[in-house]
Motif scaffolding. Structure first.
Motif, mmCIF file in Angstrom:
data_model
loop_
_atom_site.group_PDB
_atom_site.id
_atom_site.type_symbol
_atom_site.label_atom_id
_atom_site.label_comp_id
_atom_site.label_asym_id
_atom_site.label_seq_id
_atom_site.Cartn_x
_atom_site.Cartn_y
_atom_site.Cartn_z
ATOM 1 N N MET A 1 11.427 25.923 20.451
ATOM 2 C CA MET A 1 10.307 26.193 21.335
ATOM 3 C C MET A 1 9.308 27.103 20.590
ATOM 4 S SD MET A 1 10.236 28.410 24.799
ATOM 5 C CE MET A 1 8.713 28.767 25.609
ATOM 6 N N VAL A 2 7.991 26.745 20.662
ATOM 7 C CA VAL A 2 6.986 27.546 19.959
ATOM 8 C C VAL A 2 5.961 28.023 20.990
ATOM 9 C CG1 VAL A 2 5.203 27.557 18.169
ATOM 10 C CG2 VAL A 2 7.252 26.129 17.887
ATOM 11 N N SER A 3 5.694 29.340 21.016
ATOM 12 C CA SER A 3 4.606 29.846 21.837
ATOM 13 C C SER A 3 3.437 30.163 20.920
ATOM 14 C CB SER A 3 5.042 31.130 22.555
ATOM 15 O OG SER A 3 5.958 30.804 23.569
ATOM 16 N N ALA A 4 2.215 29.812 21.367
ATOM 17 C CA ALA A 4 1.040 30.121 20.549
ATOM 18 C C ALA A 4 0.952 31.635 20.383
ATOM 19 C CB ALA A 4 -0.213 29.613 21.257
ATOM 20 N N SER A 5 0.615 32.060 19.157
ATOM 21 C CA SER A 5 0.550 33.498 18.906
ATOM 22 C C SER A 5 -0.739 33.826 18.164
ATOM 23 C CB SER A 5 1.747 33.942 18.045
ATOM 24 O OG SER A 5 1.518 35.252 17.567
ATOM 25 N N PRO A 6 -1.438 34.903 18.562
ATOM 26 C CA PRO A 6 -2.641 35.307 17.817
ATOM 27 C C PRO A 6 -2.305 35.691 16.378
ATOM 28 C CG PRO A 6 -1.990 37.012 19.387
ATOM 29 C CD PRO A 6 -1.148 35.802 19.685
ATOM 30 N N HIS A 7 -1.026 35.929 16.128
ATOM 31 C CA HIS A 7 -0.627 36.286 14.763
ATOM 32 C C HIS A 7 -0.624 35.068 13.851
ATOM 33 C CE1 HIS A 7 0.584 40.308 16.073
ATOM 34 N NE2 HIS A 7 1.092 39.723 17.133
ATOM 35 N N LEU A 8 -0.551 33.853 14.451
ATOM 36 C CA LEU A 8 -0.580 32.654 13.624
ATOM 37 C C LEU A 8 -2.025 32.380 13.240
ATOM 38 C CD1 LEU A 8 1.919 30.303 15.502
ATOM 39 C CD2 LEU A 8 2.290 31.569 13.370
ATOM 40 N N GLN A 9 -2.289 32.303 11.930
ATOM 41 C CA GLN A 9 -3.681 32.202 11.484
ATOM 42 C C GLN A 9 -3.898 30.896 10.724
ATOM 43 O OE1 GLN A 9 -3.037 35.865 9.340
ATOM 44 N NE2 GLN A 9 -4.563 36.925 10.599
ATOM 45 N N PRO A 10 -4.625 29.947 11.323
ATOM 46 C CA PRO A 10 -4.851 28.660 10.650
ATOM 47 C C PRO A 10 -5.550 28.875 9.296
ATOM 48 C CG PRO A 10 -5.553 28.554 12.946
ATOM 49 C CD PRO A 10 -5.252 30.001 12.650
ATOM 50 N N ASP A 11 -5.119 28.103 8.295
ATOM 51 C CA ASP A 11 -5.749 28.132 6.955
ATOM 52 C C ASP A 11 -5.721 29.528 6.333
ATOM 53 O OD1 ASP A 11 -8.268 25.655 7.838
ATOM 54 O OD2 ASP A 11 -6.307 25.421 6.850
ATOM 55 N N HIS A 12 -4.703 30.313 6.702
ATOM 56 C CA HIS A 12 -4.504 31.620 6.054
ATOM 57 C C HIS A 12 -3.184 31.573 5.296
ATOM 58 C CE1 HIS A 12 -7.650 33.025 8.737
ATOM 59 N NE2 HIS A 12 -7.660 34.185 8.114
ATOM 60 N N ALA A 13 -3.168 32.127 4.098
ATOM 61 C CA ALA A 13 -1.954 32.189 3.273
ATOM 62 C C ALA A 13 -1.634 33.644 2.975
ATOM 63 C CB ALA A 13 -2.145 31.419 1.976
ATOM 64 N N CYS A 14 -0.348 33.901 2.814
ATOM 65 C CA CYS A 14 0.104 35.244 2.418
ATOM 66 C C CYS A 14 0.759 35.138 1.036
ATOM 67 C CB CYS A 14 1.105 35.803 3.417
ATOM 68 S SG CYS A 14 1.674 37.464 2.987
ATOM 69 N N LEU A 15 0.190 35.879 0.100
ATOM 70 C CA LEU A 15 0.726 35.925 -1.264
ATOM 71 C C LEU A 15 1.432 37.256 -1.465
ATOM 72 C CD1 LEU A 15 0.938 34.979 -4.267
ATOM 73 C CD2 LEU A 15 -1.331 36.029 -4.621
ATOM 74 N N ILE A 16 2.709 37.183 -1.842
ATOM 75 C CA ILE A 16 3.475 38.382 -2.174
ATOM 76 C C ILE A 16 3.729 38.354 -3.679
ATOM 77 C CG2 ILE A 16 5.644 39.644 -1.895
ATOM 78 C CD1 ILE A 16 3.992 39.702 0.638
ATOM 79 N N VAL A 17 3.378 39.448 -4.356
ATOM 80 C CA VAL A 17 3.564 39.542 -5.805
ATOM 81 C C VAL A 17 4.425 40.771 -6.088
ATOM 82 C CG1 VAL A 17 2.416 39.843 -8.046
ATOM 83 C CG2 VAL A 17 1.296 38.514 -6.222
ATOM 84 N N HIS A 18 5.434 40.626 -6.945
ATOM 85 C CA HIS A 18 6.170 41.836 -7.347
ATOM 86 C C HIS A 18 6.716 41.669 -8.754
ATOM 87 C CE1 HIS A 18 10.265 40.105 -6.465
ATOM 88 N NE2 HIS A 18 9.558 39.379 -5.647
ATOM 89 N N GLY A 19 6.886 42.838 -9.387
ATOM 90 C CA GLY A 19 7.366 42.837 -10.780
ATOM 91 C C GLY A 19 7.044 44.177 -11.399
ATOM 92 N N SER A 20 6.702 44.162 -12.686
ATOM 93 C CA SER A 20 6.371 45.419 -13.374
ATOM 94 C C SER A 20 4.869 45.633 -13.363
ATOM 95 C CB SER A 20 6.873 45.368 -14.833
ATOM 96 O OG SER A 20 8.290 45.288 -14.837
ATOM 97 N N ASP A 21 4.457 46.853 -13.028
ATOM 98 C CA ASP A 21 3.029 47.171 -12.965
ATOM 99 C C ASP A 21 2.410 47.052 -14.358
ATOM 100 O OD1 ASP A 21 1.138 49.898 -11.407
ATOM 101 O OD2 ASP A 21 0.595 47.887 -12.090
ATOM 102 N N THR A 22 1.187 46.517 -14.378
ATOM 103 C CA THR A 22 0.467 46.412 -15.646
ATOM 104 C C THR A 22 -1.009 46.277 -15.331
ATOM 105 O OG1 THR A 22 0.291 45.181 -17.725
ATOM 106 C CG2 THR A 22 0.601 43.886 -15.757
ATOM 107 N N PRO A 23 -1.912 46.744 -16.161
ATOM 108 C CA PRO A 23 -3.343 46.613 -15.867
ATOM 109 C C PRO A 23 -3.740 45.155 -15.743
ATOM 110 C CG PRO A 23 -2.968 48.162 -17.680
ATOM 111 C CD PRO A 23 -1.647 47.480 -17.403
#
Ligand SMILES: Nc1nc2c(c(=O)[nH]1)N[C@@H](CN(C=O)c1ccc(C(=O)N[C@@H](CCC(=O)O)C(=O)O)cc1)CN2
Length: 293
Positions: free
Chosen positions: A1-23
């Motif tokens: 079951m899915v309820s519509a949520s304002p948190h769901l954002q059409p055509d929005h992507a979330c990019l998570i990046v992690h590793g060693s810091d560098t310029p």
């Protein structure tokens, strides 16, 4: 079951990046997103040492026709970040709700709170099922239009039969699992096989009062604060990476039953915040800690 949520954002992507810091990481990521026709709408980063320490970044961006562009964006990320900076990354489509299964036992306040918040559209998830080792919540769960499965706990230390049934229901059908006051300790084998994150709500301000009956232990200790902790589940009981915590004041006059009643409100608030942040890809695990953006 899915309820519509304002948190769901059409055509929005979330990019998570992690590793060693560098310029150059921010410049490379922002140039990539611009190159791919995206517009950054949220950005956050954390580095525990700019001289090459652990680095974490969360970027939300809008891109028209995102799903069609996804493969090209992922290929660009692989060459720019994977080869160029040797960074780990994940890209998720924020218009697709994560599938959240709930495991419950007799205590139903956290279970019903999640179902109620979901029905209001406050949680960007779908709920394909609730699994419980008790039948007491079956009618309530089904009243929310959510399938309910009763999987009795096998008595004694060997829980393999009941865990096998739970795995049969969950594997391949969910993106994460929430233990809503589920009172069975999950075996290391189960955690190896389930293959998705498991979030628990422990009814104490960890690391105080690990294990069963924390309110009884709190009363015996004479505490002036009780609390709740939501954490990722590992084979070390109640010692997984903490996502969210909160507390409430209590007094000497409160019985352990009153502590449980007052604590239930904190449990519900803490668990719903943890579930929302996980569903929005705001929580990054880092060893036995978390980064919460
Ligand atoms: N592998 C893990 N499993 C579970 C965790 C965890 O962190 N790692 N958290 C617990 C939840 N929990 C406290 O929040 C908890 C639940 C149950 C017990 C316990 O001693 N259970 C007994 C049976 C109790 C009963 O049947 O009523 C047992 O399993 O022998 C301690 C802590 C959920 N699982």
């Amino acid at each position: 079951m899915v309820s519509a949520s304002p948190h769901l954002q059409p055509d929005h992507a979330c990019l998570i990046v992690h590793g060693s810091d560098t310029p150059g990481i921010i410049a490379a990521v922002s140039a990539l997103i611009a190159r791919q026709g995206g517009n950054i709408v949220a950005f956050d980063q954390y580095s525990d040492d700019p001289r090459g320490g652990a680095y974490f970044q969360r970027v939300v961006f809008h891109r028209p026709d995102l799903s069609a562009a996804f493969p090209e964006i992922e290929a660009d990320l692989a060459s720019t970040l994977g080869d160029g900076f040797e960074l780990e990354w994940t890209l998720t489509d924020l218009s697709t709700p994560k599938r959240m299964a709930i495991l419950a036992s007799k205590q139903d306040h956290c279970l019903l709170d999640l179902l109620w918040r979901h029905r209001r559209g406050d949680l960007p998830v779908s709920i394909p099922m609730v699994v419980s080792n008790h039948t007491t919540a079956a009618e309530d769960v089904r009243s929310f239009g959510v399938p309910f499965f009763h999987v009795p706990s096998t008595p004694g230390p060997d829980k393999s039969a009941s865990e096998a049934r739970i795995l049969e229901l969950l594997v391949g059908n969910v993106d994460f699992i929430v233990l809503a006051r589920y009172m069975q300790i999950l075996s290391p084998e189960f955690l190896d096989k389930i293959g998705v994150p498991v979030i628990n709500i422990h009814h104490s301000f960890l690391p105080a009062f690990i294990g069963a009956e924390p309110y009884k232990k709190a009363k015996q200790r004479g505490v002036k604060l009780i609390g709740a902790t939501s954490h990722y589940v590992t084979s070390d009981l109640d010692e997984g990476p903490i996502i969210e915590q909160d507390t409430v004041r209590v007094t000497h006059a409160d019985s352990s039953a009153e502590l449980a009643r007052r604590g239930a409100d904190v449990e519900r608030q803490v668990l719903s915040r943890a579930v929302l942040w996980h569903a929005e890809d705001r929580v990054i695990r880092h060893g036995n800690h978390t980064i919460v953006f």
